[in-house]
Motif scaffolding. Structure first.
Motif, short mmCIF file in Angstrom:
data_model
loop_
_atom_site.label_atom_id
_atom_site.label_comp_id
_atom_site.label_asym_id
_atom_site.label_seq_id
_atom_site.Cartn_x
_atom_site.Cartn_y
_atom_site.Cartn_z
N ALA A 153 13.36 6.46 15.66
CA ALA A 153 12.89 7.39 17.02
C ALA A 153 12.37 8.79 16.56
N ASP A 154 12.53 9.30 15.37
CA ASP A 154 12.17 10.46 15.11
C ASP A 154 10.83 10.57 14.34
N LEU A 155 9.98 9.40 14.15
CA LEU A 155 9.19 9.11 13.57
C LEU A 155 7.87 10.10 14.03
N ASP A 156 7.12 11.07 12.88
CA ASP A 156 6.46 11.81 13.24
C ASP A 156 5.06 11.09 12.82
N LEU A 157 4.30 10.45 14.35
CA LEU A 157 3.17 9.67 14.26
C LEU A 157 2.11 10.02 13.17
N GLU A 158 1.87 11.53 13.16
CA GLU A 158 0.65 11.73 12.39
C GLU A 158 1.13 11.44 11.03
N ILE A 159 2.18 11.72 10.62
CA ILE A 159 2.58 11.64 9.05
C ILE A 159 2.48 10.17 8.85
N GLY A 160 3.08 9.13 9.57
CA GLY A 160 2.97 7.77 9.52
C GLY A 160 1.73 7.43 9.55
N VAL A 161 0.73 7.86 10.17
CA VAL A 161 -0.68 7.40 10.16
C VAL A 161 -1.37 7.65 8.64
N MET A 162 -1.18 8.88 8.24
CA MET A 162 -1.52 9.42 6.88
C MET A 162 -0.94 8.51 5.92
N MET A 163 0.35 8.47 5.86
CA MET A 163 0.86 7.38 4.95
C MET A 163 0.64 6.11 4.81
N PHE A 164 0.32 5.51 5.93
CA PHE A 164 -0.55 4.26 6.00
C PHE A 164 -2.04 4.37 5.46
N VAL A 165 -2.80 5.16 6.10
CA VAL A 165 -4.31 5.18 5.53
C VAL A 165 -4.22 5.46 4.24
N GLY A 166 -3.50 6.47 3.75
CA GLY A 166 -3.59 7.18 2.30
C GLY A 166 -3.32 5.97 1.21
N THR A 167 -2.19 5.10 1.43
CA THR A 167 -2.27 4.22 0.48
C THR A 167 -3.36 3.11 0.47
N LEU A 168 -4.14 3.11 1.25
CA LEU A 168 -5.09 1.95 1.19
C LEU A 168 -6.56 2.61 1.08
N ALA A 169 -6.47 3.91 0.91
CA ALA A 169 -7.81 4.79 0.60
C ALA A 169 -7.70 5.29 -0.67
N ASN A 170 -6.76 5.01 -1.50
CA ASN A 170 -6.88 5.87 -2.79
C ASN A 170 -7.56 5.22 -4.01
N ARG A 171 -8.41 4.15 -3.54
CA ARG A 171 -9.20 3.24 -4.64
C ARG A 171 -10.63 3.45 -4.25
N THR A 172 -11.36 3.66 -5.26
CA THR A 172 -12.68 3.27 -5.22
C THR A 172 -13.29 2.34 -4.59
N PRO A 173 -14.68 2.20 -3.84
CA PRO A 173 -14.92 0.81 -3.50
C PRO A 173 -15.37 -0.48 -4.54
N GLN A 174 -15.34 0.21 -5.77
CA GLN A 174 -15.52 -0.81 -6.85
C GLN A 174 -13.96 -1.41 -7.18
N GLU A 175 -12.90 -0.83 -6.72
CA GLU A 175 -11.57 -1.18 -7.29
C GLU A 175 -11.11 -2.03 -6.05
N PRO A 176 -11.25 -3.55 -6.15
CA PRO A 176 -10.42 -4.36 -4.84
C PRO A 176 -9.21 -4.30 -4.97
N PHE A 177 -8.69 -4.46 -3.84
CA PHE A 177 -7.32 -4.61 -3.54
C PHE A 177 -6.71 -5.75 -4.48
N PRO A 178 -5.54 -5.66 -5.24
CA PRO A 178 -5.01 -6.84 -5.85
C PRO A 178 -4.08 -7.71 -4.84
N GLU A 179 -3.98 -8.80 -5.25
CA GLU A 179 -3.59 -9.75 -4.27
C GLU A 179 -2.20 -9.23 -3.77
#
Length: 198
Positions: A153-179
């Motif tokens: 209930a006390d989730l900070d939405l902005e921090i939640g968005v940044m945590m989600f996006v940040g973990t998906l955006a920390n690789r270069t386009p040449q590095e595909p996501f592993p399975e």
């Protein structure tokens, strides 16, 4: 041809639509190059697209507006997820983001973000017109999760968005996501922001 006869339009896209597509692709090709934003100019785009500069200026007032439009065209649509559960919705979004990294123009986005300090107005407009609407979709998923009791209930939405996006955006386009990367990201995030006992 008599007065009542009308010229027959050639099959295929109308000329203006073909020209716009050529302009967008030329912009993205230049933006993806090593010189990035600095290598994009109305003159260079016109030459590469095979159109006159006036054709570009009729549609976009300046280089920045053209680049932001082209980036918006290159991004995969961030469709509203099905809404079955927070986990399912976040997995849909994570897979959409992962698929984008395999697209031809993934490097364009890195070049714009990397050039933010030199081109702050362009980056600000890119964030406002392209990134923010997509983040609002993620924000909506988290907001519904809080309302349904799936997330804290006390989730900070902005921090939640940044945590989600940040973990998906920390690789270069040449590095595909592993399975299984999308699942690992979502499940790890939910262990932190999930409601106790949910």
């Amino acid at each position: 041809m008599t007065r009542t006869e009308q010229p027959v339009r050639a099959a295929g896209r109308p000329r203006s639509e073909r020209a716009e597509r050529a302009i967008v692709e030329a912009t993205l090709d230049l933006l993806a190059a090593e010189s990035g934003v600095a290598g994009v100019s109305i003159e260079a785009v016109a030459a590469r697209a095979g159109v006159g500069k006036t054709t570009i200026y009729r549609r976009w007032p300046n280089k920045e507006a053209l680049i932001v439009h082209a980036l918006g065209e290159a991004k995969a649509p961030m469709v509203e997820p099905s809404g079955g559960s927070v986990r399912g919705d976040l997995l849909e979004l994570a897979r959409t983001i992962g698929a984008e990294r395999q697209r031809k123009y993934a490097r364009c986005f890195w070049n714009v973000v990397g050039g933010a300090e030199k081109h702050p107005e362009l980056y600000a407009r890119y964030r406002q017109d392209v990134i923010e609407p997509r983040r609002e979709v993620i924000r909506g998923v988290l907001r519904r999760g809080v309302e349904r009791g799936e997330l804290r209930a006390d989730l900070d939405l902005e921090i939640g968005v940044m945590m989600f996006v940040g973990t998906l955006a920390n690789r270069t386009p040449q590095e595909p996501f592993p399975e299984g990367h999308a699942e690992a990201v979502v499940d790890t995030l939910l262990r932190g922001i999930g409601a106790p006992g949910a």
